[in-house]
Each structure stands twice: as structure tokens, then as C-alpha cells.
Design a protein around this motif. Sequence first.
Motif, PDB file in Angstrom:
ATOM      1  N   LEU A   1     -80.548  58.887  74.788  1.00 25.76           N
ATOM      2  CA  LEU A   1     -81.297  58.393  75.946  1.00 25.76           C
ATOM      3  C   LEU A   1     -81.315  56.865  76.033  1.00 25.76           C
ATOM      4  O   LEU A   1     -81.797  56.299  77.005  1.00 25.76           O
ATOM      5  CB  LEU A   1     -82.743  58.914  75.888  1.00 25.76           C
ATOM      6  CG  LEU A   1     -82.873  60.425  76.065  1.00 25.76           C
ATOM      7  CD1 LEU A   1     -84.279  60.887  75.736  1.00 25.76           C
ATOM      8  CD2 LEU A   1     -82.502  60.829  77.492  1.00 25.76           C
ATOM      9  N   ARG A   2     -80.786  56.197  75.018  1.00 27.61           N
ATOM     10  CA  ARG A   2     -80.728  54.727  75.064  1.00 27.61           C
ATOM     11  C   ARG A   2     -79.269  54.247  75.029  1.00 27.61           C
ATOM     12  O   ARG A   2     -78.690  53.917  76.045  1.00 27.61           O
ATOM     13  CB  ARG A   2     -81.561  54.149  73.905  1.00 27.61           C
ATOM     14  CG  ARG A   2     -81.982  52.721  74.134  1.00 27.61           C
ATOM     15  CD  ARG A   2     -80.911  51.714  73.773  1.00 27.61           C
ATOM     16  NE  ARG A   2     -80.537  51.763  72.371  1.00 27.61           N
ATOM     17  CZ  ARG A   2     -79.487  51.122  71.876  1.00 27.61           C
ATOM     18  NH1 ARG A   2     -78.715  50.389  72.659  1.00 27.61           N
ATOM     19  NH2 ARG A   2     -79.179  51.224  70.600  1.00 27.61           N
ATOM     20  N   ASP A   3     -78.617  54.316  73.862  1.00 24.83           N
ATOM     21  CA  ASP A   3     -77.229  53.842  73.802  1.00 24.83           C
ATOM     22  C   ASP A   3     -76.338  54.761  74.640  1.00 24.83           C
ATOM     23  O   ASP A   3     -75.393  54.313  75.289  1.00 24.83           O
ATOM     24  CB  ASP A   3     -76.740  53.828  72.348  1.00 24.83           C
ATOM     25  CG  ASP A   3     -75.933  52.573  72.035  1.00 24.83           C
ATOM     26  OD1 ASP A   3     -75.540  51.891  72.977  1.00 24.83           O
ATOM     27  OD2 ASP A   3     -75.683  52.296  70.848  1.00 24.83           O
ATOM     28  N   GLY A   4     -76.636  56.065  74.632  1.00 28.46           N
ATOM     29  CA  GLY A   4     -75.844  57.026  75.404  1.00 28.46           C
ATOM     30  C   GLY A   4     -75.988  56.761  76.887  1.00 28.46           C
ATOM     31  O   GLY A   4     -75.000  56.699  77.627  1.00 28.46           O
TER      32      GLY A   4
ATOM     33  N   VAL B   1     -77.273  53.748  59.538  1.00 26.66           N
ATOM     34  CA  VAL B   1     -75.949  53.480  60.105  1.00 26.66           C
ATOM     35  C   VAL B   1     -76.017  53.662  61.625  1.00 26.66           C
ATOM     36  O   VAL B   1     -76.790  54.474  62.122  1.00 26.66           O
ATOM     37  CB  VAL B   1     -74.856  54.424  59.531  1.00 26.66           C
ATOM     38  CG1 VAL B   1     -74.704  54.232  58.045  1.00 26.66           C
ATOM     39  CG2 VAL B   1     -75.136  55.886  59.853  1.00 26.66           C
ATOM     40  N   HIS B   2     -75.188  52.895  62.317  1.00 27.74           N
ATOM     41  CA  HIS B   2     -75.110  52.988  63.789  1.00 27.74           C
ATOM     42  C   HIS B   2     -73.671  52.613  64.131  1.00 27.74           C
ATOM     43  O   HIS B   2     -73.296  51.447  64.064  1.00 27.74           O
ATOM     44  CB  HIS B   2     -76.108  52.002  64.408  1.00 27.74           C
ATOM     45  CG  HIS B   2     -76.084  51.965  65.901  1.00 27.74           C
ATOM     46  ND1 HIS B   2     -77.138  52.391  66.679  1.00 27.74           N
ATOM     47  CD2 HIS B   2     -75.133  51.541  66.781  1.00 27.74           C
ATOM     48  CE1 HIS B   2     -76.844  52.225  67.958  1.00 27.74           C
ATOM     49  NE2 HIS B   2     -75.624  51.706  68.048  1.00 27.74           N
ATOM     50  N   CYS B   3     -72.856  53.607  64.435  1.00 29.41           N
ATOM     51  CA  CYS B   3     -71.414  53.336  64.563  1.00 29.41           C
ATOM     52  C   CYS B   3     -70.886  53.635  65.956  1.00 29.41           C
ATOM     53  O   CYS B   3     -71.182  54.680  66.536  1.00 29.41           O
ATOM     54  CB  CYS B   3     -70.643  54.182  63.550  1.00 29.41           C
ATOM     55  SG  CYS B   3     -71.108  53.771  61.869  1.00 29.41           S
ATOM     56  N   HIS B   4     -70.069  52.717  66.431  1.00 31.25           N
ATOM     57  CA  HIS B   4     -69.373  52.930  67.707  1.00 31.25           C
ATOM     58  C   HIS B   4     -67.942  53.363  67.424  1.00 31.25           C
ATOM     59  O   HIS B   4     -67.393  53.109  66.359  1.00 31.25           O
ATOM     60  CB  HIS B   4     -69.474  51.670  68.572  1.00 31.25           C
ATOM     61  CG  HIS B   4     -70.825  51.574  69.223  1.00 31.25           C
ATOM     62  ND1 HIS B   4     -71.066  52.112  70.462  1.00 31.25           N
ATOM     63  CD2 HIS B   4     -71.999  51.069  68.777  1.00 31.25           C
ATOM     64  CE1 HIS B   4     -72.348  51.917  70.770  1.00 31.25           C
ATOM     65  NE2 HIS B   4     -72.947  51.285  69.764  1.00 31.25           N
ATOM     66  N   ASN B   5     -67.348  53.991  68.427  1.00 30.65           N
ATOM     67  CA  ASN B   5     -66.125  54.756  68.186  1.00 30.65           C
ATOM     68  C   ASN B   5     -64.849  54.075  68.690  1.00 30.65           C
ATOM     69  O   ASN B   5     -63.868  54.754  68.983  1.00 30.65           O
ATOM     70  CB  ASN B   5     -66.282  56.127  68.867  1.00 30.65           C
ATOM     71  CG  ASN B   5     -65.487  57.202  68.174  1.00 30.65           C
ATOM     72  OD1 ASN B   5     -65.211  57.104  66.968  1.00 30.65           O
ATOM     73  ND2 ASN B   5     -65.098  58.226  68.910  1.00 30.65           N
TER      74      ASN B   5
ATOM     75  N   GLY C   1     -68.030  55.157  72.931  1.00 28.01           N
ATOM     76  CA  GLY C   1     -69.117  56.025  72.519  1.00 28.01           C
ATOM     77  C   GLY C   1     -69.638  55.741  71.123  1.00 28.01           C
ATOM     78  O   GLY C   1     -69.190  54.834  70.420  1.00 28.01           O
ATOM     79  N   ASN C   2     -70.629  56.572  70.735  1.00 30.43           N
ATOM     80  CA  ASN C   2     -71.277  56.456  69.420  1.00 30.43           C
ATOM     81  C   ASN C   2     -70.833  57.643  68.561  1.00 30.43           C
ATOM     82  O   ASN C   2     -70.167  58.552  69.052  1.00 30.43           O
ATOM     83  CB  ASN C   2     -72.797  56.535  69.586  1.00 30.43           C
ATOM     84  CG  ASN C   2     -73.383  55.316  70.276  1.00 30.43           C
ATOM     85  OD1 ASN C   2     -72.972  54.955  71.367  1.00 30.43           O
ATOM     86  ND2 ASN C   2     -74.339  54.676  69.648  1.00 30.43           N
ATOM     87  N   ALA C   3     -71.260  57.653  67.321  1.00 40.06           N
ATOM     88  CA  ALA C   3     -71.003  58.819  66.461  1.00 40.06           C
ATOM     89  C   ALA C   3     -71.685  60.025  67.101  1.00 40.06           C
ATOM     90  O   ALA C   3     -72.814  59.927  67.585  1.00 40.06           O
ATOM     91  CB  ALA C   3     -71.564  58.566  65.072  1.00 40.06           C
TER      92      ALA C   3
HETATM   93 ZN    ZN Z   1     -74.984  50.751  69.818  1.00 35.51          ZN
END
Ligand code: ZN
Length: 524
Positions: free
Chosen positions: A19-22, A208-212, A244-246
Motif C-alpha cells: 500500500l506504500r511502495d507498491g 531488508v528492503h530490496c528492489h528488483n 518492483g520490490n521483493a
Molecule cells: Zn522502496
Amino acid sequence: MTTTTQSEQDRVIIFDTTLRDGEQCPGATMTFEEKLNVARMLDDMGVDVIEAGYPFASDGDFEAVHEIAKRSKNSVICGLSRAAHKDIDRCAEAIKPAERGRIHTFLSTSPVHMKYKLQMEAAQVYEMVISSVTRARNHTDDVEWSAEDATRTEFDFLCRCIEAAIKAGATTINLPDTVGYAVPEEYRELFRKVRETVPNSDKARFSVHCHNDLGMAVANSMAGVAGGARQIECTINGIGERAGNAALEEVVMAMRVRQDRLPYWNRIETTMLTHASKTVSAATSFPVQYNKAIVGRNAFAHESGIHQDGMIKNAQTYEIMTPETVGVKGTSLVMGKHSGRAGLIHKMEELGYKLSRNQIEDVFVRFKALADRKKDVYDEDIEALVDEQLLHGQDQIKLMSLTVIAGTHGPQRATMKLDVDGQIRIEEAEGNGPVDAVFNCIKALVPHDAKLELYQVHAVTEGTDAQAEVSVRLSHEGRSMTARAADPDTLVASAKAYLGALNKIVAKRQRSVREDAPAVAVAG
Ligand code: ZN
Ligand code: KIV
């Protein structure tokens, strides 16, 4: 999922930021109701922390976080905030009703971000870390601090900032791979070394906070956990900024299936993963790629003869997890015009949908209409019908009828009847092709200045009687809204998808008190 042999030390907190990064990624904007629906599903599914939005961004975002904070029963409700005190205070206000609320404040620490984005010296950034975390801590005991672009930050400076943040009261330290630049071994080492170097590192949980961007978000997330992190920030279907994110479903199932190598556990109810994927796909109108791990349509499909033969003998030949574990039911029952309400409800449950009584009624009526036109109604058809109901149930502008004259002798003409907030409007328009004529009709009926960014069609199933699924993305005042619609008639699906995106813009305008210019002229 908890197993008896695992200790609290091996528990990984699942922090969902759909709901935030997505929601931040182009076109994925959700309406207020859609956000509440997604949050309810995440809360039910066992997500530990829901990052519900960025309250300072707009009144609409604030209201969504505030309402989610009021309604959620199990999850910690988190709001994102920049380092400015007014941001933090607004965030604190938004999460106030939550039984357990978190403020997530962040500041860039890499040379490139400090120089060009913040235009600040390292010493100023350091002071701001302390003042922002202190400010947040005055509001709540649960404060997360993120070093934005941590993976491109100079190590000593990163450690100094982390130490200061923990000293100021941060209980979670997140080291994001903001630009998806890290590789697994490097990311694992970052956590190991930071935890070893920072004197008070044992006072905080690492995240962890990973982008793809390089396709390594999930591998990096698991590597960070191997390095000592015990929170994973992820999104349903992996939606998020840029690539995107993980993906939540992937990290959760990786831990579940490869316990031998990844001996960590989490509280996610995995049988809800498919339902979660569909809910988010419907809310954002972002289709899930067919071969997407865990939740893609083909994730458990076996097409080749050799594979089918193996599967018949023993499913373990080609399946490393059962479809049931992620909420996909094994057998597929084809529906037709003789199928009743009970059969349809059963099928929708099998597909991972839980609908209200009114929603079921609406889907049933449209299912009967479809079954009259189409001999066999497949799972994909039902999914399209349900998605349509989830997406367009609340729409203010509804398509009543459409007639299009097309063929070799142009120009093509469309006649359309719309219900705009209870008022019936009819118009006729020409176009360069039937789709253009349909869209021109909508523009004549509902004047607006949104620009068409994307128009995509694909068939839901095989055969010439298949439903067409159309995605339309409109951009308006710097924001993109995507909508999807399905119908056996491609032009009807196109009209509905366009109207769906327009409805989202209208809904956004109505919720956003800050927007002063009219978004769409829906009146008169
Ligand atoms: Zn992010
Ligand atoms: O990718 C990132 O760095 C972020 C932070 C705000 C945590 O999303």
C-alpha cells in the motif's frame, strides 16, 4: 508458518509495503475502498506490519492510513514519513487509532543522494537522523529508521548513522537496496558487518528492503536475512517502484519450501497467498504475469506430455510445493449454463475469492449472461467476472449500452449510453477505427483532459468466443490510473476499461481535498 523446532530468534517479521511502495509505482494507484480491502486481507493473512501509506503525501493518503489504523485487528500499522518534523507529526496522527502503530522515517545517506537529492552535507544528514528519530520516538515506541540508498552508502558513515538512530530510539533499522543494485553475497555481508561494527546494534531489529532492478530482490532479501536481518519488506505480486520490490509470496514460500537452507519462520497463512495476489491485481489492475512464481496462472500448470506423465505417477516429480499450500485447489471444474449459484460460490472460493452477498449476486447475473453466450466457462472467465465486480462495483460512471459500426468503409461510429452519477447521457462519435470511436464517445459524454497512456488487449481463454481482457492506463495531473475489464465483445471491454480508469480519477479527486483544479468534468 510456525514449526515447533524454531525459536523466536529465527522468526522473520513480514512487513508488507504493497500500500506504500507498491502503490507508488506508475498506474498502481488504488482507491480508498481498494486500500481498505487490501489492508483487511493482509491483516487476515498474518502480515506482521502493514505499511499503509505515506500520510503527508495527500489528505487521501492520510485518510487511508488513519482508517486502516482504526480497522486492523492484528497487524502493526505503519506510516512512512520523511525526516521533516511536520511529516513525522502528520504520520503520528494518521497511525494514532492503531492498537500498535509504527512511524517509519527515512533519510538518504549515500553520497549521490546527499549531494544531488538532499543537497546536504553528511554532517547535516547525521544531525537530521537524530532529530527525526527523536521526534518520531516522542510519538510512539515503535520507530523504524531507513538509510535510503544504504547499499551505495559509505560504510563508516552508514554505521555512524545507524548507531545514532538506535541511540535516538529507533527499534528497527532498515537498510534498503533502493535502486536494486546489490548482489546477494554483498548484501548479506553488509548486514553481518554492520551488526558486528555498530556498538548498539543488538538494541534494534534489522530489516531488508530490496528492489528488483536486476531481478535479485528476493535472493537479496534472503541473503540479508542470512546476514542477520529479521524483517523483510515486500509487496504482494512484487509490485513497486520501477521493476518492483521483493514479492511477499516468494520470500514466504522460499522459507517454507527450503527450510533446510533457510531455517527461518514467519506467521503468514500461505493458503491465502493466491487470494492476496488476486485481490491486489484486481485493486491495481496490474495483471499477474502468467509465469510468476507461486501465484502466476502457470505456476502449477503442466503442459508437456513428459511432465504430465511424471505428474500422474507422482506430483513430486515436477512440483516442489503443492498448489493447495498457496491456496490453489487441484481440480478444475468447468462451469456452464446449467451451473447454479452454489456451484459458482464454490468455484469462487476455490479460486481464492471471498465476496459479499451483493457482490456474489452481481457476479452470478453476469455469469449466467456469459454462460448463455459461451459454452464452457473456465476458471479464467470467472476470475475476469469477479475482478470486474471488485474493480467496478463502486463506479460512478457506468456503461449502459454501446453500438459500434465498423468495417472497411469508415469512418467508424459509436453510439453510447452512460449512467453518470444517476444521470443518463447518450452520445454518438466518429473515430479512426472502432476503439477510437468508442473513446471519443466517452470524451464527448464525460469531458476530461486525461491522456491515454496504454491500451492493451488479450484473450482470457482460447477460442473465438473467448472474453477479451482490456487494460487501459490514463494519466492525469502527473498520476497514472490503470483499469482492466473483460467482456466477450472487445469494444465493450475497451469502453469499460477506459471508464474504469476514469472512475478512479473521479474517485481520487473526490477524496483528495488538496486538489483544487477539477480533475474531470463529470457534471453538466
Ligand atoms: Zn522502496
Ligand atoms: O526503496 C527505498 O529506499 C524505500 C525507502 C523509503 C524505505 O522505499
